[in-house]
Enzyme design. Structure first.
Site, PDB file in Angstrom:
ATOM      1  N   LYS A  35       0.643  -1.077   0.145  1.00 54.33           N
ATOM      2  CA  LYS A  35      -0.082   0.680   0.068  1.00 54.33           C
ATOM      3  C   LYS A  35       1.255   1.395  -0.329  1.00 54.33           C
ATOM      4  O   LYS A  35       1.939   0.926   0.006  1.00 54.33           O
ATOM      5  CB  LYS A  35      -1.059   0.111   1.347  1.00 54.33           C
ATOM      6  CG  LYS A  35      -0.286   0.026   2.065  1.00 54.33           C
ATOM      7  CD  LYS A  35      -1.045  -0.218   3.415  1.00 54.33           C
ATOM      8  CE  LYS A  35      -0.937  -0.266   5.630  1.00 54.33           C
ATOM      9  NZ  LYS A  35      -0.719   1.142   6.137  1.00 54.33           N
ATOM     10  N   TYR A 269      18.205  30.034   8.389  1.00 53.60           N
ATOM     11  CA  TYR A 269      16.623  30.596   8.660  1.00 53.60           C
ATOM     12  C   TYR A 269      16.467  30.516  10.067  1.00 53.60           C
ATOM     13  O   TYR A 269      16.405  29.643  10.882  1.00 53.60           O
ATOM     14  CB  TYR A 269      15.736  29.685   8.329  1.00 53.60           C
ATOM     15  CG  TYR A 269      15.078  30.131   6.370  1.00 53.60           C
ATOM     16  CD1 TYR A 269      15.182  31.363   6.149  1.00 53.60           C
ATOM     17  CD2 TYR A 269      14.832  29.010   6.180  1.00 53.60           C
ATOM     18  CE1 TYR A 269      14.717  31.398   4.861  1.00 53.60           C
ATOM     19  CE2 TYR A 269      14.708  29.121   4.314  1.00 53.60           C
ATOM     20  CZ  TYR A 269      14.820  30.791   3.721  1.00 53.60           C
ATOM     21  OH  TYR A 269      14.811  30.917   2.757  1.00 53.60           O
TER      22      TYR A 269
HETATM   23  C1  LIG Z   1      -4.630  -3.966   7.789  1.00 48.39           C
HETATM   24  C2  LIG Z   1      -2.747  -4.351   7.542  1.00 48.39           C
HETATM   25  N1  LIG Z   1      -2.392  -5.112   7.529  1.00 48.39           N
HETATM   26  C3  LIG Z   1      -1.355  -4.943   7.910  1.00 48.39           C
HETATM   27  C4  LIG Z   1      -0.663  -3.736   7.126  1.00 48.39           C
HETATM   28  C5  LIG Z   1       0.960  -3.773   7.719  1.00 48.39           C
HETATM   29  O1  LIG Z   1       1.771  -2.907   9.096  1.00 48.39           O
HETATM   30  P1  LIG Z   1       3.100  -2.788   9.074  1.00 48.39           P
HETATM   31  O2  LIG Z   1       3.470  -1.793   8.208  1.00 48.39           O
HETATM   32  O3  LIG Z   1       3.389  -2.250  10.583  1.00 48.39           O
HETATM   33  O4  LIG Z   1       3.432  -4.719   8.920  1.00 48.39           O
HETATM   34  C6  LIG Z   1      -1.534  -3.158   7.970  1.00 48.39           C
HETATM   35  C7  LIG Z   1      -0.483  -1.128   7.847  1.00 48.39           C
HETATM   36  O5  LIG Z   1      -0.786   0.172   8.754  1.00 48.39           O
HETATM   37  C8  LIG Z   1      -2.333  -3.245   7.729  1.00 48.39           C
HETATM   38  O6  LIG Z   1      -3.657  -1.602   7.913  1.00 48.39           O
END
Ligand SMILES: Cc1ncc(COP(=O)(O)O)c(C=O)c1O
Length: 378
Positions: A35, A269
């Site tokens: 994602k 700055y």
């Molecule tokens: C439903 C779900 N599964 C897995 C993950 C992966 O999490 P991580 O990056 O902490 O492994 C996320 C991340 O938010 C998630 O929302």
């Protein structure tokens, strides 16, 4: 010449890190979570490395799923938040996506969907995070409804931990949610996925609970997100070397100019840093418009020619300042590693930089700016 800044994606590190997940997970399969455009690394850039280890890809956006299919990935793809509107179910059918079901509304949409192929769904239990999912008392009815629908081929079970990275309230962070999951699901058939990176690294081998028998937290599928990119979910309790994780991304720039400061002179700055003694200061071609955190204070670690030093003063849009006082050989053109791995191999954990700036490695990765050229390395 392009502005001297680049992000490097380390392909071999990405597959290595998913290998760490696989090892921790025992026999469980591994979702590579991609994602947010593979946590800022770029889905297409990571794909070849990740597919070597992953059993499936988990994402949020249907466009991300489209991109994975365009890369010719024919294995499982899971939409972690499921569909957002009824017509997304057409896309699920067309691309053969597995999707999470976290609400009655999603079940209603599925019930009204003209089935081409029955779909695989992951029914999500809200075991205590209170973000998405059915509460335990509503879970069984949702499961029964889905199990009887012609649109559904298979119902798997999932939940998500809020505190897998730490101890909370005097107990490890998953005990309460595990007990809730165990009680709500123990007698239901179907595959299970409950572990994110933190649970995979810290708790994978542990049994879910008395009612779930031998089943461990790794269950049937672990969801490897941040760990796949070399980020550590429980930093600073542990660092990357503790788990054998390697940086998925390095951000490197160069020294553009050098200033000699007299005592009492300041940098940048707001004149927020003032030299107490004579100092040598390098101006670096990286700023907040590249994704470097503006809130990183004086003292944030950085590598110059692979040697550790610190930032000075405020981060500007395109530049920041580093202390070269003890690095006399570092002049204009010197390599500056903002996080990740220097050309010479020394490493600076993204989590360490993030902590100095009051954030987490996840945010820095995801915030890498569009304007930064990205190179994929073996
Ligand atoms: C439903 C779900 N599964 C897995 C993950 C992966 O999490 P991580 O990056 O902490 O492994 C996320 C991340 O938010 C998630 O929302």
């Amino acid at each position: 010449m392009p502005r001297p800044i680049e992000a490097i994606i380390h392909s071999s590190h990405l597959s290595h890190n998913l290998g760490v997940a696989r090892e921790r997970a025992g026999g469980a399969r591994v979702w590579a979570v991609v994602k947010a455009n593979a946590y800022g690394h770029g889905i297409e850039r990571c794909f070849d490395a990740q597919r070597q280890v992953a059993d499936g890809f988990a994402c949020i956006d249907l466009q991300e799923a489209e991109r994975l299919r365009a890369l010719d990935w024919r294995g499982p793809i899971l939409l972690l938040e499921g569909v957002f509107e009824p017509r997304d179910l057409e896309t699920c059918s067309r691309l053969q996506l597995w999707h999470a079901i976290h609400s009655e509304q999603q079940i209603d949409w599925l019930a009204a969907h003209k089935v081409q192929h029955p779909q695989r769904v992951f029914l999500k239990l809200n075991s205590g995070m209170n973000r998405l999912g059915f509460r335990p008392q509503a879970f069984r009815a949702a499961w029964q409804r889905l199990s009887q629908m012609p649109q559904v081929e298979d119902v798997a079970l999932m939940t998500h931990f809020s505190d897998a990275d730490a101890e909370r309230f005097g107990q490890d962070g998953i005990a309460h949610q595990l007990a809730v999951f165990d009680a709500a699901t123990a007698d239901l058939p179907g595959e299970r996925s409950i572990a994110n990176s933190a649970a995979t690294l810290r708790h994978a081998g542990r049994p879910i609970g008395a009612q779930s028998g031998e089943l461990s937290v790794a269950a049937d599928w672990v969801r490897a997100g941040i760990l796949g990119y070399g980020g550590v979910p429980d930093y600073p309790e542990h660092d990357a070397s503790h788990y054998g994780l390697l940086p998925g991304m390095s951000l490197r720039a160069r020294v553009l100019g050098v200033q000699q400061l007299e005592p009492g002179e300041s940098v940048g700055y707001g004149s927020s840093f003032t030299a107490g003694v004579a100092m040598r200061v390098g101006t670096v071609s990286c700023g907040y418009a590249d994704g470097y955190p503006r809130h990183a204070p004086t003292g944030t670690p950085v590598l110059v020619n692979g040697r550790r030093t610190r930032t000075l003063g405020r981060v500007s849009m395109d530049m920041l300042a580093v202390d070269l006082t003890n690095l006399p050989e570092a002049g204009v053109g010197a390599e500056v590693t903002l996080w990740g791995q220097a050309g010479s191999g020394e490493r600076l954990g993204i989590d360490e930089v993030a902590q100095a700036a009051g954030t987490i490695g996840y945010e820095l990765m995801c915030a890498l700016a569009q304007r930064v050229p990205v190179r994929v390395e073996d």
